[in-house]
Design a protein around this motif. Structure first.
Motif, PDB file in Angstrom:
ATOM      1  N   LYS A 295      -0.167   4.135   0.590  1.00  0.00           N
ATOM      2  CA  LYS A 295      -0.726   5.127   1.497  1.00  0.00           C
ATOM      3  C   LYS A 295      -0.240   4.884   2.937  1.00  0.00           C
ATOM      4  O   LYS A 295       0.208   5.794   3.615  1.00  0.00           O
ATOM      5  N   CYS A 296      -0.336   3.610   3.361  1.00  0.00           N
ATOM      6  CA  CYS A 296       0.025   3.334   4.754  1.00  0.00           C
ATOM      7  C   CYS A 296       1.221   2.383   4.875  1.00  0.00           C
ATOM      8  O   CYS A 296       1.704   2.150   5.976  1.00  0.00           O
TER       9      CYS A 296
ATOM     10  N   CYS B  96      -5.679  -3.514   0.691  1.00  0.00           N
ATOM     11  CA  CYS B  96      -4.749  -3.154   1.756  1.00  0.00           C
ATOM     12  C   CYS B  96      -5.112  -3.884   3.052  1.00  0.00           C
ATOM     13  O   CYS B  96      -6.276  -3.962   3.423  1.00  0.00           O
TER      14      CYS B  96
ATOM     15  N   CYS C 240       0.849  -1.200   0.000  1.00  0.00           N
ATOM     16  CA  CYS C 240       0.000   0.000   0.000  1.00  0.00           C
ATOM     17  C   CYS C 240       0.883   1.248   0.000  1.00  0.00           C
ATOM     18  O   CYS C 240       1.760   1.390   0.839  1.00  0.00           O
TER      19      CYS C 240
ATOM     20  N   CYS D  42      -7.600   2.114   6.406  1.00  0.00           N
ATOM     21  CA  CYS D  42      -6.962   2.646   5.198  1.00  0.00           C
ATOM     22  C   CYS D  42      -7.923   2.497   4.024  1.00  0.00           C
ATOM     23  O   CYS D  42      -8.551   1.466   3.849  1.00  0.00           O
TER      24      CYS D  42
ATOM     25  N   ARG E 234      -4.723  -2.969   5.942  1.00  0.00           N
ATOM     26  CA  ARG E 234      -5.299  -2.042   6.920  1.00  0.00           C
ATOM     27  C   ARG E 234      -6.740  -1.680   6.590  1.00  0.00           C
ATOM     28  O   ARG E 234      -7.393  -0.970   7.310  1.00  0.00           O
TER      29      ARG E 234
ATOM     30  N   ASN F  88      -7.297   2.707   0.603  1.00  0.00           N
ATOM     31  CA  ASN F  88      -6.633   2.638  -0.698  1.00  0.00           C
ATOM     32  C   ASN F  88      -7.466   1.782  -1.650  1.00  0.00           C
ATOM     33  O   ASN F  88      -8.362   1.061  -1.227  1.00  0.00           O
TER      34      ASN F  88
HETATM   35 ZN    ZN Z   1      -3.175   1.040   3.222  1.00  0.00          ZN
END
Ligand code: ZN
Length: 605
Positions: A327-328, A346, A325, A359, A348, A361
């Motif tokens: 993003k995280c 993801c 991911c 998250c 998360r 995404n």
């Molecule tokens: Zn993520």
């Protein structure tokens, strides 16, 4: 340092390389570690440390630091010096790492790829002084194809072993080798006897099931009757259902229910059509009729939940790659949808962050991902794949010529020879009578004869033809697909997904490439279609009530309100209040109505 310490081979290397100063002006880090064979030698690490310093100096390199690892190990976890080296690479304090040979760094492919990726990303090169060369990224590609061919070879072998196993189970004569510990039976030297105390319960279970009782009800009643399993516990409903399904109780032994699946690397259940039945081989506890009635009733109860189980697995394990991911930073997890779509999301998103947030995404669909990756790859050299495939086949040919006899033939042949020897021993010891020996040895001779004949006819045993078959497979549609997957798998190392529909694809060579990910999942498509349909309605009519839209499109009211909310947020339509009796929707672009007439009625949406 005295030169007498060095081994002949490396001191020669120092001399020949001193002319070409390949490391000239480079900031070098030396990494020394002993291989397991060298560890036994006295002062091996000191020798290696000294010789590597000498070599780097001879090649014109500038030594920044030298790391001497005292311990050896197969994973990078324990090695502290290695960690400092990686930190140097990270901070770009060096241009080149000098090692004796690849095995000094790691003996595990995963760590190796990680290492190469790390140093390439920081523009650090790797010099192997025993081979007198720099490590080149394309070496990784060759190993990918080699691995594929080796895999195909062992896949074939696995199939042959499975076939041999099946043949053996079909031919069973006299003795049955079913499970030792079957409830209701007692194993004795000459076969199975009914254990009457347990058989009473078995008969009761079948009678109850045929009468329409479910597994849980049966288990409960039998516990009350005093039935216990062999560990003196209660018999569960799952066990009851299993007992009902076991054909052993009507006297039929079933063999060849599982086999070793090469692709999944585990023991798998086979479809019922391939099972081998041996009827009336064991004393029956219930009649065929009662067994069938009990199972019919069980299946009728089961049919509800069955639809869910029938989901098929995809035949080949697809990507083994890592998706991350953007993003995280969490790893993406693989999931299979109800329609059999494989997708990644993801981790998360599936599991909350420590702070309670999730998250958001994007989800990536494998179906859409693979052609995208392959498209990118095709731009590279396709011809090179072919050459590498041929190289691998040549290698395999060499191996096969050395060992022309197929493995299960050798095994079976050896087994028969052993049998013959045992028979002779028994005959000589006087255990077997004259006539019995004659009969048995004739039978064995016949069997051996038959096998050799069959092996002669069995053309796959000849290396040329086996190789031909493998070559045919590799160039067939199915084989090409496998090659394609292997190439994609072996060249890719990691994909990072960004929420704005971009993918960063990293290759094992260390190169990275950004590419757009177009999301065309069926659900999204349908949503887009329904919004378009509503937009078209507004083209023909400026004002529409929700009820009217529902009538024209055939969608539910709730569904439409959701789409209308989306259009409103985009500023394309607005809600016009028509007094107490509600209002209607208006296309903003027509602009017939003045803004003062429009009132926000948030309660509507
Ligand atoms: Zn993520």
């Amino acid at each position: 340092m005295r030169s007498g310490l060095w081994q002949c081979s490396t001191s020669k290397a120092v001399q020949t390389m001193s002319e070409e100063k390949v490391l000239s002006g480079m900031r070098c880090a030396i990494y020394n570690r002993c291989s397991t064979t060298e560890e036994a030698q006295n002062r091996a690490i000191e020798t290696q440390a000294a010789e590597s310093v000498e070599i780097v100096q001879a090649l014109g390199g500038v030594i920044c630091c030298q790391y001497i690892e005292q311990e050896s190990g197969t994973t990078t976890k324990k090695r502290t010096q290695y960690a400092s080296l990686m930190a140097d690479v990270q901070q770009e304090r060096i241009d080149c790492i000098v090692i004796k040979s690849i095995d000094r760094l790691m003996r595990n492919a995963g760590d190796w790829h990680e290492f190469i990726q790390h140093i390439t990303a920081h523009h650090v090169r790797l010099y192997l002084y025993l081979e007198r060369k720099f490590y080149e990224p394309q070496d990784a590609f060759l190993s990918g194809i080699k691995a594929l061919i080796a895999e195909q070879y062992s896949r074939e072998l696995s199939q042959k072993v499975n076939n041999a196993h099946k043949r053996r189970q079909k031919k069973i004569d006299g003795k049955l080798t079913v499970n030792n510990n079957v409830y209701g039976y007692r194993k004795e030297k000459d076969g199975y006897r009914i254990e009457e105390t347990e058989a009473v319960y078995i008969r009761r279970i079948y009678a109850m099931s045929a009468g329409g009782a479910g597994g849980r009800k049966i288990a409960k009643e039998l516990y009350a009757m005093g039935m216990r399993n062999r560990k003196n516990g209660a018999v569960s409903d799952v066990t009851v259902r299993r007992l009902i399904q076991n054909p052993l109780y009507k006297g039929t032994a079933v063999m060849h229910k599982t086999h070793y699946d090469f692709e999944l690397k585990k023991q798998c259940c086979l479809p019922k059509e391939q099972w081998i039945y041996h009827e009336n081989r064991i004393p029956a506890i219930v009649s065929e009729k009662l067994w069938q009635a009990a199972n019919d009733a069980l299946n009728a109860r089961k049919s509800k939940s069955q639809a869910k189980e029938q989901k098929e697995r995809s035949p080949l394990p697809q990507h083994c790659l890592k998706i991350v991911c953007g993003k995280c930073g969490c790893a993406y997890c693989k999931r299979t949808g109800s329609a059999g779509n494989v997708y990644w999301m993801c981790g998360r998103q599936l599991e909350k962050n420590p702070d309670g947030t999730v998250c958001k995404n994007i989800t990536v669909y494998e179906k859409e991902l693979e052609p995208l990756l392959w498209e990118q790859f095709q731009k590279e050299d396709m011809e090179s794949i072919k050459t590498q495939t041929e190289n691998g086949l040549l290698l395999l040919e060499k191996v096969l010529k050395k060992n022309p006899c197929s493995k299960d033939f050798c095994m079976e042949y050896g087994r028969l020879r052993e049998k013959k020897k045992n028979l002779l021993q028994k005959y000589m010891d006087g255990i077997v009578s004259d006539s019995d020996y004659k009969l048995a040895s004739e039978m064995l001779a016949q069997q051996i004869n038959q096998m050799t004949e069959q092996e002669k006819r069995n053309d796959t045993a000849k290396p040329g033809q086996r190789l031909f078959a493998i070559r045919q497979y590799l160039y067939s549609e199915e084989g090409q697909e496998a090659v394609r997957q292997a190439v994609v798998q072996n060249t890719l190392s990691e994909i990072t997904v960004y929420p704005d529909n971009r993918l960063c694809v990293c290759y094992r060579t260390g190169a990275c490439r950004m590419m757009p990910y177009r999301h065309i999942h069926a659900k999204m498509k349908k949503r887009q279609e329904s919004i378009q349909k509503i937009e078209q309605l507004f083209l023909s009519q400026n004002r529409l009530t929700t009820a009217e839209i529902a009538e024209y499109t055939g969608y539910s009211r709730g569904n439409i309100l959701q789409k209308l909310k989306e259009l409103k947020q985009q500023g394309r339509i607005r809600y016009v209040s028509m007094g107490k009796n509600g209002g209607c929707w208006e296309d903003v672009s027509t602009g017939i109505h003045q803004d003062k007439q429009t009132k926000k009625t948030d309660g509507q949406i």
